[in-house]
Design a protein around this motif. Structure first.
Motif, mmCIF file in Angstrom:
data_model
loop_
_atom_site.group_PDB
_atom_site.id
_atom_site.type_symbol
_atom_site.label_atom_id
_atom_site.label_comp_id
_atom_site.label_asym_id
_atom_site.label_seq_id
_atom_site.Cartn_x
_atom_site.Cartn_y
_atom_site.Cartn_z
ATOM 1 N N THR A 1 29.173 -20.481 39.150
ATOM 2 C CA THR A 1 30.467 -20.944 39.657
ATOM 3 C C THR A 1 30.392 -21.357 41.127
ATOM 4 O O THR A 1 30.772 -22.465 41.471
ATOM 5 C CB THR A 1 31.541 -19.849 39.480
ATOM 6 O OG1 THR A 1 31.101 -18.652 40.120
ATOM 7 C CG2 THR A 1 31.808 -19.591 38.002
ATOM 8 N N ARG A 2 29.922 -20.484 41.996
ATOM 9 C CA ARG A 2 29.837 -20.772 43.426
ATOM 10 C C ARG A 2 28.448 -21.245 43.858
ATOM 11 O O ARG A 2 28.290 -21.835 44.916
ATOM 12 C CB ARG A 2 30.213 -19.527 44.235
ATOM 13 C CG ARG A 2 31.594 -18.982 43.951
ATOM 14 C CD ARG A 2 32.650 -19.732 44.630
ATOM 15 N NE ARG A 2 32.400 -19.610 46.071
ATOM 16 C CZ ARG A 2 33.174 -20.083 46.997
ATOM 17 N NH1 ARG A 2 34.255 -20.708 46.672
ATOM 18 N NH2 ARG A 2 32.881 -19.946 48.260
ATOM 19 N N PRO B 1 26.420 -23.690 42.782
ATOM 20 C CA PRO B 1 26.219 -25.122 43.025
ATOM 21 C C PRO B 1 26.722 -25.597 44.393
ATOM 22 O O PRO B 1 26.127 -26.480 44.999
ATOM 23 C CB PRO B 1 26.996 -25.786 41.889
ATOM 24 C CG PRO B 1 26.963 -24.783 40.788
ATOM 25 C CD PRO B 1 27.064 -23.446 41.487
ATOM 26 N N ALA B 2 27.781 -24.997 44.907
ATOM 27 C CA ALA B 2 28.275 -25.378 46.235
ATOM 28 C C ALA B 2 27.360 -24.841 47.337
ATOM 29 O O ALA B 2 27.081 -25.523 48.318
ATOM 30 C CB ALA B 2 29.697 -24.869 46.436
ATOM 31 N N ALA B 3 26.883 -23.619 47.146
ATOM 32 C CA ALA B 3 26.024 -23.000 48.162
ATOM 33 C C ALA B 3 24.623 -23.605 48.175
ATOM 34 O O ALA B 3 23.985 -23.681 49.221
ATOM 35 C CB ALA B 3 25.945 -21.495 47.921
ATOM 36 N N SER C 1 23.566 -26.821 47.190
ATOM 37 C CA SER C 1 23.898 -28.186 46.769
ATOM 38 C C SER C 1 22.673 -29.083 46.585
ATOM 39 O O SER C 1 22.776 -30.131 45.967
ATOM 40 C CB SER C 1 24.867 -28.817 47.761
ATOM 41 O OG SER C 1 24.296 -28.809 49.060
ATOM 42 N N SER C 2 21.521 -28.671 47.094
ATOM 43 C CA SER C 2 20.324 -29.498 46.918
ATOM 44 C C SER C 2 19.750 -29.382 45.503
ATOM 45 O O SER C 2 18.938 -30.205 45.092
ATOM 46 C CB SER C 2 19.257 -29.115 47.937
ATOM 47 O OG SER C 2 18.840 -27.785 47.732
ATOM 48 N N ARG D 1 22.951 -29.667 39.373
ATOM 49 C CA ARG D 1 23.902 -28.776 38.691
ATOM 50 C C ARG D 1 23.386 -28.251 37.353
ATOM 51 O O ARG D 1 23.690 -27.126 36.980
ATOM 52 C CB ARG D 1 25.220 -29.514 38.460
ATOM 53 C CG ARG D 1 26.268 -29.193 39.471
ATOM 54 C CD ARG D 1 27.604 -29.683 38.942
ATOM 55 N NE ARG D 1 28.739 -29.388 39.738
ATOM 56 C CZ ARG D 1 29.196 -28.177 40.060
ATOM 57 N NH1 ARG D 1 28.568 -27.132 39.676
ATOM 58 N NH2 ARG D 1 30.276 -28.024 40.779
#
Length: 120
Positions: A29-30, A32-34, A36-37, A40
């Motif tokens: 959940t979180r 992919p944002a943390a 981001s390289s 997904r």
């Protein structure tokens, strides 16, 4: 250990508790944002690997928290130094193998914590 040295140790422990939570419980959940390289589509198949990494970060946090609870100042300093060195090695290895940013997030705070624990 002086309260001035306890501040960076506490903050580093909290950082590693956050990393534990992120890697063990919020990877899909979180994560992919943390991270981001990373593509997904890698988060679901790497959930177990990330949880394993999170567990190790929890061990780092546990050792740092333990150092805060020790009443003997010499032992507290020794345990904090040991676990801060573990964090520093993890940050350096992460910088060499994954991203230099890891050293900024883990290694630099560990160096600051080591300086505070040793000098104060």
């Amino acid at each position: 250990m002086s309260w001035i040295a306890m501040v960076p140790v506490t903050l580093i422990a909290l950082l590693h508790l956050y990393i534990l939570w992120l890697e063990m419980f919020a990877w899909e959940t979180r994560g992919p944002a943390a991270f981001s390289s990373l593509p997904r589509d890698l988060f679901k198949p790497t959930k177990g690997l990330a949880a394993n990494q999170g567990l190790y970060n929890g061990f780092l946090a546990a050792g740092l928290i333990w150092s805060l609870l020790i009443s003997d100042p010499d032992w507290a300093r020794n345990i904090a130094t040991c676990f801060l060195l573990f964090v520093l090695v993890a940050g350096a290895y992460g910088a060499l193998t994954a991203s230099r940013r890891i050293f900024l997030i883990q290694g630099v705070p560990a160096l600051i914590g080591l300086a505070a624990v040793q000098l104060l």
